[in-house]
Design an enzyme around this catalytic site. Structure first.
Site, mmCIF file in Angstrom:
data_model
loop_
_atom_site.group_PDB
_atom_site.id
_atom_site.type_symbol
_atom_site.label_atom_id
_atom_site.label_comp_id
_atom_site.label_asym_id
_atom_site.label_seq_id
_atom_site.Cartn_x
_atom_site.Cartn_y
_atom_site.Cartn_z
ATOM 1 N N GLY A 119 0.834 -1.199 0.000
ATOM 2 C CA GLY A 119 0.000 0.000 0.000
ATOM 3 C C GLY A 119 0.863 1.242 0.000
ATOM 4 N N GLY A 149 0.660 5.631 1.086
ATOM 5 C CA GLY A 149 -0.052 6.779 1.629
ATOM 6 C C GLY A 149 0.636 8.066 1.223
ATOM 7 N N GLY A 150 0.224 9.159 1.847
ATOM 8 C CA GLY A 150 0.782 10.455 1.499
ATOM 9 C C GLY A 150 2.216 10.634 1.946
ATOM 10 N N PHE A 151 2.650 9.899 2.983
ATOM 11 C CA PHE A 151 3.974 10.109 3.532
ATOM 12 C C PHE A 151 4.814 8.838 3.576
ATOM 13 C CE2 PHE A 151 1.046 13.128 5.509
ATOM 14 C CZ PHE A 151 1.646 14.306 5.136
ATOM 15 N N VAL A 200 4.327 0.910 1.958
ATOM 16 C CA VAL A 200 4.467 -0.312 2.758
ATOM 17 C C VAL A 200 4.777 -1.475 1.819
ATOM 18 C CG1 VAL A 200 3.371 -1.824 4.447
ATOM 19 C CG2 VAL A 200 2.838 0.619 4.434
ATOM 20 N N LYS A 249 7.457 -0.370 6.470
ATOM 21 C CA LYS A 249 6.885 0.938 6.176
ATOM 22 C C LYS A 249 8.025 1.910 5.910
ATOM 23 C CE LYS A 249 3.984 4.549 8.256
ATOM 24 N NZ LYS A 249 3.214 4.933 9.463
ATOM 25 N N ASP A 296 -5.401 9.312 15.479
ATOM 26 C CA ASP A 296 -5.671 8.959 14.077
ATOM 27 C C ASP A 296 -6.329 7.580 13.998
ATOM 28 O OD1 ASP A 296 -5.802 9.556 11.426
ATOM 29 O OD2 ASP A 296 -3.752 8.961 10.947
#
Length: 624
Positions: free
Chosen positions: A318, A320-322, A325, A339, A439
């Protein structure tokens, strides 16, 4: 020293001469000075207002003085507003009934009509306003404007109005007047009754003080009047002086450019030296922090070792924005999720925060950190591999599962909710230092082979003493839609462990709501912009919680569903003090549903209030 003084004096004289010569060549037509005029109930008004017979005299035209006066705020639009008063301090009071009808009708064209015009001569401002952006495509970092039963595609606003717009194809920033409503003025709505303060620009004020009149000519302010009439005078400067002055000016510019280049070179060398020193300092710092605060010390990996573990980062789980993984395998055969944080991350604060937060924990419902990498801009975390992925895959992609892939039934949903609640209770009460996650969302709930939930992604977590009731935070952090109101707007209360409780409640309602919405609701029954706790309240209002048989097919499933609904609604109360603690939540989930009551509807819901619809994420999803 004398030469330097001479150069500066010569440069000043040259600039002055050029300015004077330009002024001498300026021979514009001089108009008469604006005079005040009577306008019915508005009384005597003057500049910057004008009437229909003096349209070139002021900035804002007023008409229909014998009846209901109307004012035109922008000459680029044939749009007139009912005006009830204009003060001597240039405050315009508008109260337009036709505009109110359009607001009530949810007419999206009011956004353009309400936009306050700006010019180089004057500006309009109001105490209560909303900054908006109009983009042809959805911005990455924006939240769509949400008005209950009032949706305007392409219009967006921001939690922090100083944020830069990120519109992929075009952008248009504008400000509209609004009226505060709700408890503690926590929300706003469009209004047709507002006051505008006219502010004349400084060059225009100076022109007025000289008895002139200012106007805009192709973006330049022009001052005209009887005391500003231009004259022509021929300059008496020899060509040699001009050549000498020009040569001196070029020499000064060349010397200045060389000096700037030298300074940039020195700064670059210092930056490289400091960067290397900082890298060594951060490396020692994270070792010291982990050793001091962590329950167990995770293994430290080199970046080359991680490449070997992940087979050069081939299998991506996957992104994400930052971070991204990747799946990997340790030498002992244990599968892991790596990650890898993006190299553009400004500093290691979030990274060290996540490492320290997780290594202080040891719980069945908290993801297990096996190791980390921290070297020269390369930052990575090595977690235990969760074969079932993240919870969002099962609740947001219902009906898209592969063949033979399991679907979560009510018993499994209830078990996951219990696991997440116990994990949060451990973070809030079970550690020597209280850990607030900030979060909690489906993307950050990972599932093992037995669908046991594990809380992950501690990049936004904050630590505080167990007895501290609240924490400080700069800016809104978290994921829109799951952030508690007090995290976005401080006037709702102080930020505390109750903020995690709100996120947990939204998570539970997402899990319950997605059981029905995609395939059981009729087409058009619920719009995609509707805030989903609203339709849960509507459904309960129509049939009652005991009559909503769609929550489960058996009595046991219905009891679990009703319990999760009530707990979720209790957790999303607007004010933090109205929410239960996570320990109380665990007790409610373990207890009887007969002891629970449906709470009152939170004050944030319901028309016609405007608020930010929680649909975009400010934190990267983690699929470990």
């Amino acid at each position: 020293m004398n030469n330097i003084n001479f150069c500066f004096a010569l440069f000043f004289a040259l600039s002055h001469i050029v300015g004077v010569s330009l002024a001498w060549n300026d021979s514009r037509y001089v108009h008469p000075i604006c005079t005040p005029f009577e306008c019915g109930n508005l009384g005597l008004i003057g500049f910057p207002m004008n009437n229909m017979s003096l349209t070139d005299c002021g900035f804002y035209t007023v008409k229909n003085c014998s009846g209901q006066p109307k004012i035109q705020l922008s000459r680029e639009k044939e749009l007139w507003f009912d005006v009830v008063a204009i003060s001597q301090a240039n405050v315009i009071h508008i109260d337009d009934q036709e505009l109110q009808k359009r607001i009530t009708a949810r007419d999206c064209t009011i956004l353009d009509d309400l936009a306050l015009p700006m010019s180089s001569l004057s500006s309009l401002s109001t105490d209560n306003n909303l900054t908006m952006y109009h983009c042809t495509d959805k911005p990455i970092d924006a939240l769509p404007l949400f008005i209950s039963s009032f949706s305007c595609p392409g219009y967006y606003t921001y939690i922090n109005t100083s944020a830069s717009p990120n519109c992929p194809t075009s952008k248009s920033k504008f400000v509209v007047p609004v009226r505060p409503i709700g408890p503690n003025n926590s929300a706003v709505e469009f209004t047709s009754n507002f006051q505008l303060q006219v502010t004349i620009s400084l060059p225009c004020q100076q022109c007025l003080q000289r008895g002139g009149r200012c106007s805009d000519t192709q973006g330049y302010i022009v001052c005209e009047g009887k005391n500003t009439k231009s004259r022509k005078v021929e300059p008496n400067i020899s060509p040699k002086i001009w050549a000498f002055a020009l040569g001196m000016l070029i020499s000064i510019i060349v010397i200045f450019v060389i000096f700037i280049i030298f300074i940039i070179f020195i700064i670059f060398i210092i930056f490289i030296i400091c960067n290397k020193t900082k890298g060594m300092s951060n490396k020692n710092k994270i070792n010291e922090i982990i050793g001091r605060y962590s329950i167990h010390t995770p293994k430290r990996y080199t970046y080359s070792k991680l490449k070997k573990i992940t087979d050069s980062f081939k299998n991506k789980l996957g992104q994400g924005g930052f971070s991204s993984v990747y799946k990997g395998k340790l030498p002992n055969g244990c599968e892991v999720a790596v990650k890898l944080l993006n190299e553009c991350t400004e500093n290691g604060e979030d990274f060290m925060n996540e490492v320290v937060s997780i290594t202080r924990t040891s719980h069945v419902n908290i993801v297990n950190l096996l190791g980390f990498c921290y070297e020269q801009g390369k930052r990575a975390l090595v977690y235990e591999y969760m074969p079932k992925g993240s919870l969002d895959k099962y609740i947001f992609h219902r009906g898209q599962q592969k063949e033979n892939e399991e679907v979560l039934d009510w018993k499994m949903l209830h078990s996951i909710v219990m696991g997440v609640a116990r994990g949060l209770e451990y973070l809030h009460q079970g550690c020597n230092t209280r850990i607030l996650h900030f979060d909690i969302k489906p993307h950050n709930i990972l599932l093992d082979d037995d669908f046991c939930p594990k809380i992950s992604d501690f990049g936004l977590a904050k630590q505080c003493k167990a007895r501290e009731s609240h924490v400080s935070m700069t800016g809104a952090k978290g994921t829109a839609g799951f952030m508690a109101p007090e995290v976005m707007y401080r006037n709702f209360g102080k930020i505390s462990h109750k903020s995690d409780v709100y996120s947990f409640g939204m998570l539970v309602l997402e899990m319950v709501g997605e059981r029905k919405r995609p395939h059981e609701l009729g087409v058009g029954e619920i719009s995609k912009e509707e805030y989903f706790p609203d339709w849960i309240y509507k459904d309960l209002g129509r049939s009652g919680i005991d009559g909503a048989h769609w929550w489960g097919r058996t009595e046991e499933e219905q009891e679990m569903a009703r319990k999760m609904i009530i707990v979720g609604l209790c957790c999303i109360q607007t004010l933090p003090e109205d929410r239960p603690s996570i320990t109380d939540v665990v007790a409610m989930l373990e207890g009887s549903v007969d002891d629970l009551q449906i709470p009152a509807k939170p004050t944030l819901f319901g028309p016609p209030a405007i608020f930010l619809h929680p649909s975009s994420s400010s934190s990267s999803p983690s699929s470990l």
